[in-house]
Design an enzyme around this catalytic site. Structure first.
Site, PDB file in Angstrom:
ATOM      1  N   ASP A  80      51.315  37.435  58.956  1.00 48.73           N
ATOM      2  CA  ASP A  80      49.877  37.708  58.826  1.00 48.73           C
ATOM      3  C   ASP A  80      49.073  36.470  59.209  1.00 48.73           C
ATOM      4  O   ASP A  80      49.611  35.362  59.263  1.00 48.73           O
ATOM      5  CB  ASP A  80      49.526  38.173  57.403  1.00 48.73           C
ATOM      6  N   ASN A 144      47.297  40.195  43.430  1.00 46.46           N
ATOM      7  CA  ASN A 144      47.007  41.636  43.366  1.00 46.46           C
ATOM      8  C   ASN A 144      48.163  42.460  43.913  1.00 46.46           C
ATOM      9  O   ASN A 144      48.025  43.650  44.158  1.00 46.46           O
ATOM     10  CB  ASN A 144      45.720  41.961  44.142  1.00 46.46           C
ATOM     11  N   HIS A 146      49.697  42.097  46.837  1.00 46.86           N
ATOM     12  CA  HIS A 146      49.767  42.349  48.280  1.00 46.86           C
ATOM     13  C   HIS A 146      51.031  41.731  48.891  1.00 46.86           C
ATOM     14  O   HIS A 146      51.592  40.784  48.368  1.00 46.86           O
ATOM     15  CB  HIS A 146      48.497  41.899  49.020  1.00 46.86           C
ATOM     16  N   GLU A 151      46.833  44.895  51.453  1.00 42.39           N
ATOM     17  CA  GLU A 151      46.153  44.857  50.163  1.00 42.39           C
ATOM     18  C   GLU A 151      46.360  46.184  49.427  1.00 42.39           C
ATOM     19  O   GLU A 151      46.829  47.162  50.016  1.00 42.39           O
ATOM     20  CB  GLU A 151      44.646  44.617  50.405  1.00 42.39           C
TER      21      GLU A 151
HETATM   22  P1  PGA Z   1      50.600  31.871  47.722  1.00 43.05           P
HETATM   23  O1  PGA Z   1      50.244  33.238  48.410  1.00 43.05           O
HETATM   24  O2  PGA Z   1      52.025  31.587  48.054  1.00 43.05           O
HETATM   25  O3  PGA Z   1      49.653  30.879  48.292  1.00 43.05           O
HETATM   26  O4  PGA Z   1      50.418  32.087  46.241  1.00 43.05           O
HETATM   27  C1  PGA Z   1      51.099  34.315  48.333  1.00 43.05           C
HETATM   28  C2  PGA Z   1      50.422  35.550  48.864  1.00 43.05           C
HETATM   29  O5  PGA Z   1      49.205  35.704  48.700  1.00 43.05           O
HETATM   30  O6  PGA Z   1      51.119  36.400  49.430  1.00 43.05           O
END
Ligand code: PGA
Length: 254
Positions: A80, A144, A146, A151
């Site tokens: 992504d 959340n 995702h 999302e």
């Molecule tokens: P993070 O992000 O490793 O910075 O916590 C993970 C994500 O949002 O998939």
């Protein structure tokens, strides 16, 4: 400590003491998977995540596993990226992956999804198909739930597309930006359908902030409301988490 969970015992859950131990374990499991695949085929396709969680893991790959895997036979596919942020911006995932993974390990072939955001979105899935699919995905998990930028309420049948980022995601990502106005609100992401077609899904999580999402992902019913729960239906999943991110009482009661 290792637990087998999921309806078909299809999820191997490793609970490690802290972030460092989680990163060490995840690095060891990841390189084993990569090396095993490279015994079967000439190239392995690997989709790494960006974000805070895998940072130490990528460092460990450089420190301990530079020669364990033939990285010249690893093809990286980005999961992504923000839209509306130049690839050379220091907050882009392209920049992150290049700096933390591709360059230090001298990976020779990498496809960056952000390059396909302008009118070429479907080409990214075509590239994946032409490469024979994705062998291994390394995920983080959003607060959340995702996966990538899929999302809540993302379609199970989704493929690569441009999405609006959820408010929680924008809020969580704000820590990397100088002010709220500059935090991107759109992303391009691999879809859930393509994630489910991967050979293996590895997910890492650290810290108490991830506990609610990880608990639901592993133990609640599968729901579009929490995209990571879809992994319960994938045959080959490894989750490596630190103790803060896991509801140990619930796990032991299962
Ligand atoms: P993070 O992000 O490793 O910075 O916590 C993970 C994500 O949002 O998939």
């Amino acid at each position: 400590m290792k637990y087998l969970i999921g309806k078909k015992q299809n999820i191997e859950l490793f609970v490690e003491k802290n972030y460092e131990a989680m990163s060490q374990k995840a690095a060891a499991l990841l390189v084993d998977s990569l090396a095993n695949k490279l015994q079967e085929k000439q190239f392995v396709t690997f989709m790494p995540s960006a974000g805070g969680t895998p940072e130490r893991l990528y460092q460990i790959l450089g420190e301990k596993y530079k020669t364990f895997v033939d990285w010249s036979r690893v093809i990286v596919l980005q999961m992504d990226e923000y839209v509306d942020l130049p690839a050379f911006d220091k907050n882009s995932y392209t920049w992150f992956l290049h700096k933390k993974l591709v360059k230090p390990l001298s990976i020779q072939k990498a496809f960056f999804i952000g390059e396909y955001a302008q009118g070429r979105v479907q080409q990214y899935d075509e590239i994946i198909r032409n490469l024979g699919g994705i062998d291994i995905i390394l995920h983080g998990i959003g607060e959340n739930g995702h996966l990538g930028f899929n999302e809540p309420e993302s379609d199970y049948d989704s493929t690569t597309r441009i999405v609006a980022l959820a408010p929680e995601t924008i809020h969580a990502n704000a820590r990397f930006f100088s002010n709220m106005e500059t935090v991107p609100t759109r992303g391009i992401t691999l879809g859930l359908r393509t994630i489910m077609q991967a050979g293996e899904n590895i997910l890492i999580a650290s810290g108490v902030k991830k506990l609610p999402a990880l608990t639901r992902a592993l133990f609640a019913s599968v729901s579009v409301n929490l995209p990571a729960s879809i992994l319960q239906n994938h045959p080959h999943v490894k989750v490596i988490a630190d103790e803060d991110a896991v509801d140990i009482k619930l796990l032991k009661a299962k």
